[in-house]
Structures are given as C-alpha cells and as structure tokens.
Enzyme design. Sequence first.
Site, PDB file in Angstrom:
ATOM      1  N   GLU A 191     -41.456 -17.065  56.451  1.00 55.85           N
ATOM      2  CA  GLU A 191     -42.361 -17.431  55.354  1.00 55.85           C
ATOM      3  C   GLU A 191     -41.534 -17.953  54.190  1.00 55.85           C
ATOM      4  O   GLU A 191     -40.516 -17.349  53.836  1.00 55.85           O
ATOM      5  CB  GLU A 191     -43.172 -16.232  54.841  1.00 55.85           C
TER       6      GLU A 191
HETATM    7  C1  BG6 Z   1     -46.625 -12.677  52.046  1.00 52.61           C
HETATM    8  C2  BG6 Z   1     -47.564 -12.325  53.140  1.00 52.61           C
HETATM    9  O1  BG6 Z   1     -46.611 -11.590  51.173  1.00 52.61           O
HETATM   10  O2  BG6 Z   1     -46.889 -13.708  51.187  1.00 52.61           O
HETATM   11  C3  BG6 Z   1     -48.685 -13.314  53.370  1.00 52.61           C
HETATM   12  O3  BG6 Z   1     -46.915 -12.047  54.343  1.00 52.61           O
HETATM   13  C4  BG6 Z   1     -49.111 -13.885  52.040  1.00 52.61           C
HETATM   14  O4  BG6 Z   1     -49.712 -12.669  54.073  1.00 52.61           O
HETATM   15  C5  BG6 Z   1     -47.933 -14.626  51.426  1.00 52.61           C
HETATM   16  O5  BG6 Z   1     -50.229 -14.701  52.095  1.00 52.61           O
HETATM   17  C6  BG6 Z   1     -48.247 -15.319  50.133  1.00 52.61           C
HETATM   18  O6  BG6 Z   1     -48.916 -14.452  49.257  1.00 52.61           O
HETATM   19  P1  BG6 Z   1     -50.244 -14.904  48.538  1.00 52.61           P
HETATM   20  O7  BG6 Z   1     -50.684 -13.744  47.788  1.00 52.61           O
HETATM   21  O8  BG6 Z   1     -49.888 -16.058  47.706  1.00 52.61           O
HETATM   22  O9  BG6 Z   1     -51.193 -15.271  49.634  1.00 52.61           O
END
Ligand code: BG6
Length: 476
Positions: free
Chosen positions: A374
């Site tokens: 991510e």
């Molecule tokens: C991470 C998670 O914390 O960040 C995701 O694994 C999440 O599920 C992503 O969507 C981004 O966070 P947000 O709150 O901007 O959707």
Amino acid sequence: MAFKENFLWGGAVAAHQIEGGWNKGGKGPSVADVMTAGAHGVPREITDGIVEGKYYPNHEGINFYENYKEDIALFAEMGFKCFRTSIAWSRIFPKGDELEPNEDGLKFYDDLFDELLKHGIEPVVTLSHFEMPYHLAKEYGGWRSRDVIGFFVHYATTVMERYKDKVKYWMTFNEINNQKNTTNPIFLWTCSGVKCEEGENPEEVMYQAVHHELVASALAVKAARNISPDLQVGCMVAMVPIYPYSCNPDDMMLQVESMHDRWLFADVHCRGHYGAYALKEWERKGYNIKMEPGDAEILAEGTVDYIGFSYYMSDAVKTGVNEIDPTNIAGSSASVKNPHVKASDWGWQIDPVGLRYSLNMLYERYELPLFIVENGFGAIDVKNEDGTCDDDYRIDYLGAHIKEMKKAVELDGVDLMGYTPWGCIDLVSFTTGEMKKRYGFIYVDRDNEGNGTLERSKKKSFDWYKQVIATNGEEV
Ligand code: BG6
C-alpha cells in the site's frame, strides 16, 4: 534495470471497501458493516448491529462484487502483474464459528481469481483486512477470546486449500499494528473486533488480542507449508517511520522508544518472539498477557516468508510534548508536525524519502523480502466536463515514491518483490468512510452520501501508471 524482471507491479484494495454485496451470496455482516460514514475529524460511528436510517458506506462499496470483470479488464489494460485484495471472511464463514464454509462465497472468489489469472494477473490475498465476522465481535468479544484462533485457522486453512493452485501470495492480518493506537476506538474494532468496557485498560486488552492474532498468524503460516510448498505467507504492517524532531539525545531516545510500538508486531512475525523491550513494558505496566504452553514454539515455527507493508507517511516525536492531535491518525502523544514535509488535505505527511528509509530499516532488521502493498495519495479529485480527471498531484506523489524505492533497490540492495499502490480504483475510505478521499487511477462516480452511477472512468494517472509498468519503473 533496478527492478526484477518479475517485479509485481499492481494495485491494492480490500474486500469491505470495494465489494459491496454485503448480504449477498450468503455473506454475513462484518465489523465493517456496522460502521457509519464519518469525515476528516468526524469519527465513524460503530453501531450495535445495523441500525435503520443510518448510512453504512461499505454495504455497497463500489459494487465490485458485481462489476469485477469490467474492473479487472481495466487493471489488465494498465498492465497489472498482480492485484492485492482480501477475502471477506464473513462471505466464507458468515458468522465465523461454523464448521462448514459457505459455498457461494467460495465460488465468488474462485471466479474472481480465475478472472485475474485469465488476464495474467497474480492475486495477492490478505486473509483478514478489517472485516472479521460481526458475530465473532459481538458474541466472543473479537480477538480478546482465544477461541477466535481456532475459527481463524479453520477459515485460513479452508481458503488456502481451496485456492492453492490460484493464489501463491498471502498475508495474514492487515496493518496489525494499527491497534497500538488505542485512543481511537476504530483501530481496535477493525483489527480485532474489540470494544473496551469502562474500567478496562485498552492497551492491556489490545496486547492480549494481538497475542492471539500473532499465534493465529503463525499457525496459518504453518498450515500453508503443509498445504503447498509454493505458498508464500507474509505479514502486513503499517510502516509509519518515526523521526526524532531534533538531534537532541533525548529526542533520539524517544524515537527509539516510540519505534518499539511499530517493531513489536513485525518482530514477532519475523523473528518468532517478542522483543525484550515488549516484555519489560508489560512487566513495568503490570500487564498480565495470558499465553499458553506451546505458544512460544508456535510463534518461533510460524515466522513469515516476506514482509508486506503499507507506507503513506512519516511521523516525528519531540521530548516534552504530550498532547494527542486527533487529526494525526498515525501519531502518538509525543508527535509533532515535521516542518520539512507537506501534508495531504487529511493531514497525512508526504515524505517519499521516508519510504527509502523504511525499506532500509525493515531490510536491515529482518533481511526478508519486502513487498510495498500500500502507498498512495488520498485527495479530492475533480472531474472535467469531458469526464477526464487531471490528478497530477497523484502522479507527483507516486512518482516521487517510486524514485525513492528505486534507490533502495539500486543503491541499498533491498530485496523488493513488488509495489501495489492503494485504492487503484476509487473506494470507500477506511478511516473516514468517505468516497471523496480518492486514491484511484480509475474514478468511480459515487459521493459521500452514496449517490452516483458507479460509472468508472480513467484519470490522467491511469496512462501514467501504465507507462511506469510497461518500462518496469524506468519511466516515472
Ligand atoms: C490503510 C488500510 O490503513 O490505509 C486501508 O490498510 C486504508 O484499508 C488505507 O483504506 C488508506 O486509509 P484511508 O483512511 O485513507 O482509506
């Protein structure tokens, strides 16, 4: 060329944030299904069951459940080599404690993985991404109960056995370390299905739940080895590196202590035991974390094959500061704004160099392959009249991070498996439940209140990322 020939370029999502179909095909409600929409600075409400008249954005997500073929075709057009998603545990075991899985749910993921493979896209699957069955949270108190270990291992074994010829890369618990922040109830709820009672020490409750998860994760790794030698199981941690605010030795020590909160989880996953600092902390605070005979062996035997991690931002700590900033989602009471970096509209500090730093820290500490599962820029996108969207800020953010990740491989020798930017298609934000916090290369017509056609369209970053993949990261 910096990146390996088989480098896993792709994108990442989670079932509860995109699928919708929350009660279709026999699916049971998950902990995400009882979370209403919030906003920046306005917390999501966790309701007692599903309350009529409240809006639950995850119920429909972006309807990937029915639209996945069209969406995968777009991923394929970008040249994705892999696609990270999760299995919604409550599609397979609607309540979580059944013996027999729900065949309709299993069939859905068979079809989804087949569709990916048809396009030459490798599925990368998280077993638990903030979506445990609500029943387990309600009736067992979530992961505070040791019983949940058995339910999880049964679920993990069922899906790894079923999909062993389709899915090679697995991860156990998404951002397991988020729940270290016990000041915001959303983290304990989504990671562990835990709500704290009056008079309880949330941190002690959290460590107990985490111990159960770490044992369950190690058992899942061990199960995978029995199922097939081809399976690779990783952990998944949120890597928010913490900098000392200054070179004051006290700030430096504060940084070391603060980083213990991050390392604790990855240490057990990767080294198979708790760090000495963790045991000392529990002793100092008088915590009684119950462990059973045999747990230490399980942890030691079930260490992960690789480290999956998210990277969005860095944090900084300063001695003498003791104030929670509710807008700093990943910070502690000692956190301060870093004057050297900018932040997104949601206050997430933008720090590409922090990604290279993180890659170095993780690789030096564990010497395991790393997978950035991510990374991304949540922003308000404006669609032009002709349907296009000029998201240059996203291109700048991702490009700057890819350049740093390239340095980590080329100059620092880090073993990097792949890169899957978060929310490759717009989805429901986890922390706020909003749609307007967009990450995608693909725009989805839906607003915070659930209005919109759900139509998909390409943003400017779509072609840009396609080119990045086509050149294996040489043209950024
Ligand atoms: C991470 C998670 O914390 O960040 C995701 O694994 C999440 O599920 C992503 O969507 C981004 O966070 P947000 O709150 O901007 O959707």
